[in-house]
Design a protein around this motif. Structure first.
Motif, mmCIF file in Angstrom:
data_model
loop_
_atom_site.group_PDB
_atom_site.id
_atom_site.type_symbol
_atom_site.label_atom_id
_atom_site.label_comp_id
_atom_site.label_asym_id
_atom_site.label_seq_id
_atom_site.Cartn_x
_atom_site.Cartn_y
_atom_site.Cartn_z
ATOM 1 N N UNK A 181 -6.417 -11.683 -5.502
ATOM 2 C CA UNK A 181 -5.257 -12.044 -5.211
ATOM 3 C C UNK A 181 -4.824 -11.777 -3.592
ATOM 4 N N UNK A 182 -4.772 -12.648 -2.747
ATOM 5 C CA UNK A 182 -4.638 -12.397 -1.246
ATOM 6 C C UNK A 182 -2.986 -12.341 -0.850
ATOM 7 N N UNK A 183 -2.738 -11.155 -0.474
ATOM 8 C CA UNK A 183 -1.425 -10.985 -0.400
ATOM 9 C C UNK A 183 -0.988 -10.621 0.912
ATOM 10 N N UNK A 184 0.068 -11.032 1.664
ATOM 11 C CA UNK A 184 0.668 -10.707 2.912
ATOM 12 C C UNK A 184 1.912 -9.952 2.675
ATOM 13 N N UNK A 185 2.054 -8.730 3.140
ATOM 14 C CA UNK A 185 3.047 -8.022 3.103
ATOM 15 C C UNK A 185 3.806 -7.602 4.550
ATOM 16 N N UNK A 186 5.119 -8.148 4.882
ATOM 17 C CA UNK A 186 5.775 -8.259 6.103
ATOM 18 C C UNK A 186 7.030 -7.468 5.947
ATOM 19 N N UNK A 187 7.014 -6.499 6.853
ATOM 20 C CA UNK A 187 7.932 -5.211 6.962
ATOM 21 C C UNK A 187 7.792 -4.846 8.384
ATOM 22 N N UNK A 188 8.711 -4.580 9.087
ATOM 23 C CA UNK A 188 8.956 -3.972 10.327
ATOM 24 C C UNK A 188 8.745 -2.285 10.232
ATOM 25 N N UNK A 189 8.769 -1.956 9.179
ATOM 26 C CA UNK A 189 8.663 -0.580 8.983
ATOM 27 C C UNK A 189 7.252 0.181 8.746
ATOM 28 N N UNK A 190 6.354 0.780 9.608
ATOM 29 C CA UNK A 190 5.133 0.818 9.271
ATOM 30 C C UNK A 190 4.967 1.973 7.995
ATOM 31 N N UNK A 191 5.778 2.907 7.968
ATOM 32 C CA UNK A 191 5.980 3.861 6.838
ATOM 33 C C UNK A 191 5.900 3.294 5.677
ATOM 34 N N UNK A 192 6.820 2.007 5.370
ATOM 35 C CA UNK A 192 6.768 1.217 4.158
ATOM 36 C C UNK A 192 5.744 0.529 3.889
ATOM 37 N N UNK A 193 4.959 0.066 5.016
ATOM 38 C CA UNK A 193 3.834 -0.817 4.865
ATOM 39 C C UNK A 193 2.659 0.318 4.230
ATOM 40 N N UNK A 194 2.649 1.326 4.748
ATOM 41 C CA UNK A 194 1.684 2.422 4.083
ATOM 42 C C UNK A 194 1.942 2.600 2.812
ATOM 43 N N UNK A 195 3.225 2.634 2.304
ATOM 44 C CA UNK A 195 3.619 2.950 1.007
ATOM 45 C C UNK A 195 3.282 1.694 0.131
ATOM 46 N N UNK A 196 3.566 0.601 0.526
ATOM 47 C CA UNK A 196 3.180 -0.501 0.015
ATOM 48 C C UNK A 196 1.676 -0.653 -0.446
ATOM 49 N N UNK A 197 0.893 -0.470 0.707
ATOM 50 C CA UNK A 197 -0.777 -0.535 0.566
ATOM 51 C C UNK A 197 -0.922 0.398 -0.543
ATOM 52 N N UNK A 198 -0.552 1.631 -0.189
ATOM 53 C CA UNK A 198 -0.725 2.637 -1.417
ATOM 54 C C UNK A 198 -0.553 2.167 -2.823
ATOM 55 N N UNK A 199 0.759 1.799 -2.895
ATOM 56 C CA UNK A 199 1.129 1.397 -4.402
ATOM 57 C C UNK A 199 0.151 0.056 -4.867
ATOM 58 N N UNK A 200 0.178 -0.787 -4.053
ATOM 59 C CA UNK A 200 -0.509 -2.338 -4.524
ATOM 60 C C UNK A 200 -1.967 -1.918 -4.940
ATOM 61 N N UNK A 201 -2.578 -1.185 -3.881
ATOM 62 C CA UNK A 201 -4.079 -0.665 -4.327
ATOM 63 C C UNK A 201 -4.187 0.195 -5.744
ATOM 64 N N UNK A 202 -3.200 0.842 -5.917
ATOM 65 C CA UNK A 202 -3.407 1.553 -7.246
ATOM 66 C C UNK A 202 -3.206 0.804 -8.289
ATOM 67 N N UNK A 203 -2.573 -0.538 -8.180
ATOM 68 C CA UNK A 203 -2.401 -1.713 -9.234
ATOM 69 C C UNK A 203 -3.543 -2.515 -9.271
ATOM 70 N N UNK A 204 -4.545 -2.224 -8.252
ATOM 71 C CA UNK A 204 -5.784 -3.104 -8.253
ATOM 72 C C UNK A 204 -5.723 -4.110 -7.574
ATOM 73 N N UNK A 205 -4.630 -4.177 -6.498
ATOM 74 C CA UNK A 205 -4.538 -5.382 -5.299
ATOM 75 C C UNK A 205 -5.284 -5.015 -4.069
ATOM 76 N N UNK A 206 -6.254 -5.482 -3.716
ATOM 77 C CA UNK A 206 -7.146 -4.870 -2.533
ATOM 78 C C UNK A 206 -7.062 -5.931 -1.394
ATOM 79 N N UNK A 207 -6.966 -7.153 -1.613
ATOM 80 C CA UNK A 207 -6.831 -8.095 -0.526
ATOM 81 C C UNK A 207 -5.465 -8.246 -0.109
ATOM 82 N N UNK A 208 -5.093 -7.111 0.933
ATOM 83 C CA UNK A 208 -4.019 -6.937 1.558
ATOM 84 C C UNK A 208 -4.038 -7.272 3.067
ATOM 85 N N UNK A 209 -2.835 -7.772 3.525
ATOM 86 C CA UNK A 209 -2.830 -8.103 4.886
ATOM 87 C C UNK A 209 -1.431 -7.436 5.137
#
Length: 325
Positions: free
Chosen positions: A1-29
């Motif tokens: 699944x190709x996912x685009x995460x949009x947020x102006x907070x870089x710390x939240x983007x890092x958190x979202x990346x870590x969480x989604x990766x742990x759930x098996x979602x790796x096609x992250x933008x």
């Protein structure tokens, strides 16, 4: 699944990346603004499968971005999940009115994100099937009536004002009974929908549903509302409780509009849809029942005066107890 995460907070983007990766979602933008997101959408070699949007961002906010994404034909029905700290009702209303599929409040929890992403996967599978059927109908130009199942809450691609039923369920779940106290649900039952489904092609049945949705939308035009198709020839709408809504006049207006549409279109192989509008269904202020019971109860009330019950319709029949009638 190709996912685009949009947020102006870089710390939240890092958190979202870590969480989604742990759930098996790796096609992250990732995008840090709405403009950045729209640029990535335009330049993407393959479409995104899902969007996760913050609301409060500099410049264009997430609700405006959601509406912009929905205006792009490719993404008319792509899952859009709001990830935001905004919990007030007007933010929730605005997000779903703009086309959001779901709404998660920060701080995000792994269990909730996992459940919501599983819902996204189910939506993608459902919409892939619906899109395939619609394309087959358009390309083949033959009777595919059996391909559009009567019980399915099909997506009405030419009716942007109609929410997917799963989105309407997510909306009431997000608000809960307390914040739904000033809202009522109305059911709209097409009494002869089963006959029309049996006599029309699949594409014709969807066109009929689109005509009905347009007539309902026009009848509700004086009120802020959400409208959705639930399958089985049933629509459900949410309107403010204090709105002065003349149910008898609205039913007459809807059926007159459908008769006029039939007269203008000429001969057709199926009867003119007959819509019955049920009584209002509301939530009890301190109820612990599932908020979606309000939707099911409204549809039951509309169907109660219909020509007959359909076999297998246990979800509506059993979803609400008699005490909520």
């Amino acid at each position: 699944m190709k996912i685009l995460v949009v947020d102006d907070d870089p710390l939240f983007l890092e958190l979202a990346a870590s969480l989604l990766n742990s759930l098996g979602y790796n096609r992250l933008h990732f995008a840090k603004s709405a403009d950045d997101a729209l640029s990535q959408i335009e330049q993407a070699a393959t479409p995104f499968d899902c969007f996760l949007l913050d609301i409060q961002m500099p410049g264009m906010d997430g609700i405006e971005l959601c509406a912009c994404i929905r205006d792009i034909e490719t993404y008319r029905h792509t899952p859009i999940v709001m990830l935001t700290a905004m919990t007030e009702k007007h933010y929730v209303d605005g997000a779903f009115q703009a086309g959001a599929s779901d709404y998660i409040t920060k701080p995000i929890e792994r269990i909730e994100v996992k459940a919501r992403m599983r819902n996204v996967e189910a939506l993608l599978a459902e919409r892939s099937h619906t899109g395939l059927v619609s394309q087959q109908l358009k390309n083949a130009e033959i009777d595919f009536g059996k391909s559009v199942r009567f019980e399915d809450p099909v997506l009405l691609h030419d009716a942007a004002w109609v929410l997917p039923f799963s989105s309407l369920e997510n909306y009431v779940l997000r608000l809960g009974n307390m914040r739904l106290f000033n809202t009522v649900a109305y059911g709209f039952h097409i009494e002869n929908a089963h006959e029309i489904h049996a006599r029309a092609s699949g594409l014709e049945f969807i066109d009929m549903l689109t005509d009905v949705s347009r007539a309902i939308r026009d009848a509700l035009s004086a009120f802020p509302s959400f409208l959705s198709y639930a399958g089985y020839g049933d629509f459900c709408a949410l309107v403010p409780k204090l709105a002065h809504f003349d149910r008898s006049f609205a039913q007459l207006q809807i059926n007159d509009a459908l008769q006029l549409t039939a007269d203008m279109s000429g001969e057709q192989s199926w009867p003119v849809p007959k819509v019955k509008l049920g009584a209002a269904q509301s939530c009890k202020l301190l109820s612990f029942k599932d908020p979606t019971d309000m939707l099911y109860g409204a549809i039951k009330k509309a169907r109660r005066g219909g020509e007959r019950e359909f076999e297998g319709f246990t979800r509506w029949q059993m979803g609400v107890s008699d005490e909520n009638r």
